[in-house]
Design a protein around this motif. Structure first.
Motif, PDB file in Angstrom:
ATOM      1  N   ALA A 219      64.661  28.348  10.788  1.00  0.00           N
ATOM      2  CA  ALA A 219      65.158  27.961  12.472  1.00  0.00           C
ATOM      3  C   ALA A 219      65.234  26.719  12.234  1.00  0.00           C
ATOM      4  CB  ALA A 219      62.634  27.609  11.829  1.00  0.00           C
ATOM      5  N   GLU A 220      65.375  26.326  11.528  1.00  0.00           N
ATOM      6  CA  GLU A 220      65.823  24.353  11.542  1.00  0.00           C
ATOM      7  C   GLU A 220      67.711  24.479  11.754  1.00  0.00           C
ATOM      8  OE1 GLU A 220      65.237  21.377  11.603  1.00  0.00           O
ATOM      9  OE2 GLU A 220      63.004  22.142  10.975  1.00  0.00           O
TER      10      GLU A 220
ATOM     11  N   ARG B   4      67.227  25.341  15.544  1.00  0.00           N
ATOM     12  CA  ARG B   4      66.565  24.279  16.719  1.00  0.00           C
ATOM     13  C   ARG B   4      68.179  23.517  16.511  1.00  0.00           C
ATOM     14  NH1 ARG B   4      61.593  25.602  14.484  1.00  0.00           N
ATOM     15  NH2 ARG B   4      62.068  24.282  12.692  1.00  0.00           N
ATOM     16  N   GLU B   5      68.618  23.152  15.841  1.00  0.00           N
ATOM     17  CA  GLU B   5      69.921  22.423  16.052  1.00  0.00           C
ATOM     18  C   GLU B   5      71.127  22.845  17.146  1.00  0.00           C
ATOM     19  OE1 GLU B   5      72.020  21.522  11.926  1.00  0.00           O
ATOM     20  OE2 GLU B   5      72.623  23.932  12.031  1.00  0.00           O
TER      21      GLU B   5
ATOM     22  N   ARG C 139      70.751  33.146  13.390  1.00  0.00           N
ATOM     23  CA  ARG C 139      68.904  32.304  13.660  1.00  0.00           C
ATOM     24  C   ARG C 139      68.427  33.197  12.850  1.00  0.00           C
ATOM     25  NH1 ARG C 139      69.419  33.114  20.291  1.00  0.00           N
ATOM     26  NH2 ARG C 139      72.080  31.883  19.843  1.00  0.00           N
TER      27      ARG C 139
ATOM     28  N   GLY D 222      70.041  24.644  19.653  1.00  0.00           N
ATOM     29  CA  GLY D 222      69.135  24.383  20.913  1.00  0.00           C
ATOM     30  C   GLY D 222      68.637  25.924  20.492  1.00  0.00           C
ATOM     31  N   ASN D 223      68.689  26.821  19.877  1.00  0.00           N
ATOM     32  CA  ASN D 223      67.978  28.192  19.440  1.00  0.00           C
ATOM     33  C   ASN D 223      66.494  28.212  19.269  1.00  0.00           C
ATOM     34  OD1 ASN D 223      70.466  29.162  21.440  1.00  0.00           O
ATOM     35  ND2 ASN D 223      70.928  28.976  19.062  1.00  0.00           N
ATOM     36  N   THR D 224      65.735  29.352  19.157  1.00  0.00           N
ATOM     37  CA  THR D 224      64.969  29.387  19.229  1.00  0.00           C
ATOM     38  C   THR D 224      64.776  31.392  17.900  1.00  0.00           C
ATOM     39  OG1 THR D 224      63.892  31.197  21.365  1.00  0.00           O
ATOM     40  CG2 THR D 224      62.544  28.759  21.660  1.00  0.00           C
TER      41      THR D 224
END
Length: 260
Positions: A71-72, A75-76, A68, A78-80
């Motif tokens: 950032a993208e 997000r893809e 992670r 479903g995480n922050t």
């Protein structure tokens, strides 16, 4: 300088990859005496790159991977983006080289590609200050952080999802003269672009990661840090050819096969 690890006629060694002006610019290996993790000399023995088998550029004691860090990508799935880097290991037995086959693991039906910049450590280090982080780096190579996504979702620990045999293709060589701060990172499958990002999009830089990792553990020469993957990850199938290309380094290519 590009440094490759290779095999020819049963002999394993390291060499400097360069263009041969006498052969119309075809790449050759200038075989070195010793190894690149200490002072070395070129032997003057030059072998066409096409005549050797490229091996994984290093044999790490450990691969420290970061999740992670784009950032993208977070997000893809479903995480922050986490407050501290998500850190995990891939074992040395997961490493394969350029053109080696990826044997699809029998315990998964959803293996994904993840194109990443890999950092190759050049000397033993611990508690590295940010101002000296570049000093412990030998160079950079391409990596594919293969992930059994279905297993990753089922199991809290990622050891099986990220650490299966063939789960860490590295190569084709180490580039020592490179600024990692803004490089294009691309993945194609059967020639179709799947991922395209830049290392400038990383949440934490190479220097940040070295500081964070060496706060808790000693890194050894040949150890590898995987710096995270940009958005666009997706499934691989038996028969696919997956390629990771990083600006300034080259292309790492592997074919997916059925496990015997």
């Amino acid at each position: 300088m590009r440094i490759a690890r290779f095999s020819i006629d049963g002999t394993v060694g390291f060499g400097v990859v360069e263009a041969d002006p006498e052969a119309g610019g075809e790449p050759v290996l200038d075989i070195i005496k010793g190894h690149p993790f200490a002072a070395f000399e070129r032997s003057g023995r030059r072998v066409p790159l096409s005549k050797v088998r490229l091996l994984p550029p290093v044999l790490p004691s450990k691969i420290v991977a970061i999740g992670r860090n784009y950032a993208e990508h977070a997000r893809e799935l479903g995480n922050t983006v986490p407050d501290v880097p998500v850190t995990f290991f891939k074992p040395s037995t997961s490493v394969i080289g350029h053109r080696d086959e990826i044997a699809y693991p029998a315990f998964s039906s959803d293996v994904h590609h993840e194109a990443e910049l890999a950092v190759v450590i050049g000397r033993m280090c611990r508690d590295v200050p940010r101002s000296r982080a570049r000093e412990v780096i030998l160079g950079y190579t391409c990596a594919n952080d293969l992930t059994a996504r279905d297993v990753q979702r089922r199991e809290d620990q990622w050891a099986r999802a990220k650490g299966f045999d063939n789960a860490c293709p590295l190569g084709p060589w180490i580039e020592t003269d490179l600024d990692p701060s803004d490089l294009a990172v691309m993945c194609t499958v059967n020639g179709e672009q799947r991922q395209l990002g830049r290392t400038s999009e990383m949440v934490r830089t190479v220097e940040d990661l070295i500081v964070h990792i060496t706060e808790s553990m000693t890194l050894l020469p040949q150890d590898v840090i995987l710096t995270g993957t940009p958005a666009g990850v997706g499934p691989l199938r038996v028969g696919d050819e997956v390629a990771v290309t990083i600006e300034g380094i080259g292309t790492l290519t592997n074919k997916v096969v059925k496990r015997d």
